[in-house]
Scaffold this motif. Sequence first.
Motif, short mmCIF file in Angstrom:
data_model
loop_
_atom_site.label_atom_id
_atom_site.label_comp_id
_atom_site.label_asym_id
_atom_site.label_seq_id
_atom_site.Cartn_x
_atom_site.Cartn_y
_atom_site.Cartn_z
N GLY A 254 4.77 12.17 -11.34
CA GLY A 254 5.39 13.16 -10.73
C GLY A 254 4.52 14.29 -10.41
O GLY A 254 4.56 14.81 -9.31
N GLU A 255 3.63 14.67 -11.18
CA GLU A 255 2.56 15.72 -10.98
C GLU A 255 1.48 15.27 -9.94
O GLU A 255 1.00 16.02 -9.23
N LEU A 256 1.37 13.99 -9.77
CA LEU A 256 0.43 13.49 -8.89
C LEU A 256 0.96 13.25 -7.49
O LEU A 256 0.29 12.91 -6.55
N GLY A 257 2.49 13.22 -7.50
CA GLY A 257 3.38 12.98 -6.18
C GLY A 257 3.08 11.49 -5.82
O GLY A 257 3.03 11.27 -4.82
N ILE A 258 3.15 10.59 -6.80
CA ILE A 258 3.11 9.11 -6.39
C ILE A 258 4.09 8.40 -7.38
O ILE A 258 4.58 8.83 -8.42
N PRO A 259 4.34 7.20 -6.94
CA PRO A 259 5.41 6.57 -7.74
C PRO A 259 4.80 5.98 -9.00
O PRO A 259 3.52 5.48 -9.03
N ALA A 260 5.31 6.05 -10.08
CA ALA A 260 4.75 5.57 -11.39
C ALA A 260 4.35 3.96 -11.58
O ALA A 260 3.45 3.49 -12.06
N ALA A 261 5.05 3.35 -10.52
CA ALA A 261 4.83 1.70 -10.21
C ALA A 261 3.19 1.59 -9.81
O ALA A 261 2.74 0.61 -10.20
N TYR A 262 2.83 2.52 -9.25
CA TYR A 262 1.61 2.47 -8.65
C TYR A 262 0.45 2.36 -10.11
O TYR A 262 -0.54 1.49 -9.95
N PHE A 263 0.66 2.79 -11.14
CA PHE A 263 -0.09 2.58 -12.27
C PHE A 263 -0.16 1.36 -12.87
O PHE A 263 -1.14 1.02 -13.67
N TYR A 264 0.90 0.63 -12.47
CA TYR A 264 1.02 -0.82 -13.37
C TYR A 264 0.48 -1.86 -12.28
O TYR A 264 0.67 -2.92 -12.94
N ALA A 265 0.39 -1.63 -11.11
CA ALA A 265 0.37 -2.56 -10.19
C ALA A 265 -1.09 -3.16 -10.13
O ALA A 265 -2.26 -2.39 -10.03
N VAL A 266 -1.37 -4.52 -10.76
CA VAL A 266 -2.72 -5.19 -10.95
C VAL A 266 -3.41 -5.45 -9.52
O VAL A 266 -4.66 -5.42 -9.57
N ASP A 267 -2.43 -5.54 -8.56
CA ASP A 267 -3.02 -6.12 -7.36
C ASP A 267 -3.24 -4.76 -6.33
O ASP A 267 -2.60 -4.26 -6.29
N ASP A 268 -4.46 -4.69 -5.70
CA ASP A 268 -4.93 -3.64 -5.08
C ASP A 268 -4.14 -3.50 -3.77
O ASP A 268 -3.73 -2.42 -3.53
N GLU A 269 -3.74 -4.46 -3.09
CA GLU A 269 -2.74 -4.39 -1.81
C GLU A 269 -1.37 -3.79 -2.30
O GLU A 269 -1.03 -3.04 -1.49
N LEU A 270 -0.84 -4.45 -3.43
CA LEU A 270 0.34 -3.93 -3.72
C LEU A 270 0.30 -2.49 -4.24
O LEU A 270 1.38 -1.86 -3.98
N ALA A 271 -0.73 -2.07 -4.96
CA ALA A 271 -0.84 -0.71 -5.20
C ALA A 271 -0.88 0.29 -3.90
O ALA A 271 -0.23 1.36 -3.83
N LYS A 272 -1.49 -0.18 -2.91
CA LYS A 272 -1.58 0.47 -1.87
C LYS A 272 -0.03 0.78 -0.98
O LYS A 272 0.28 1.61 -0.84
#
Length: 109
Positions: free
Chosen positions: A64-82
């Motif tokens: 929330g403080e970073l303005g991103i979805p928390a799921a980003y932290f757990y995505a192993v695949d770089d493309e999925l993270a993007k």
Amino acid sequence: MSSSQSPRSVFGARLRLARMAAGLPQDKLGVKAGLDEGTASARISRYESGIHEPNIAFAHRLAGELGIPAAYFYAVDDELAKLILWFGQLSTKQRKSLLEFAGQLKAPS
């Protein structure tokens, strides 16, 4: 990030990337997320290095403080993270359109 990395190291690497993209030092992010000023930098450093991983509630506060979805932290695949980051930046209408489009692209069962 490779798929051989442990989830903890993925979390830490993604936290560091997001924090740096936001231009926040470790201590400031920690304090904004509710950590004590005296320990904020060390705690965020431990999360980023993979020594510790926060519970899911605190991961959501960091996101929330970073303005991103928390799921980003757990995505192993770089493309999925993007995709997770981009999806988080879309309006509700854009998300709906993207989901409809993606539904048309998926391979038949």
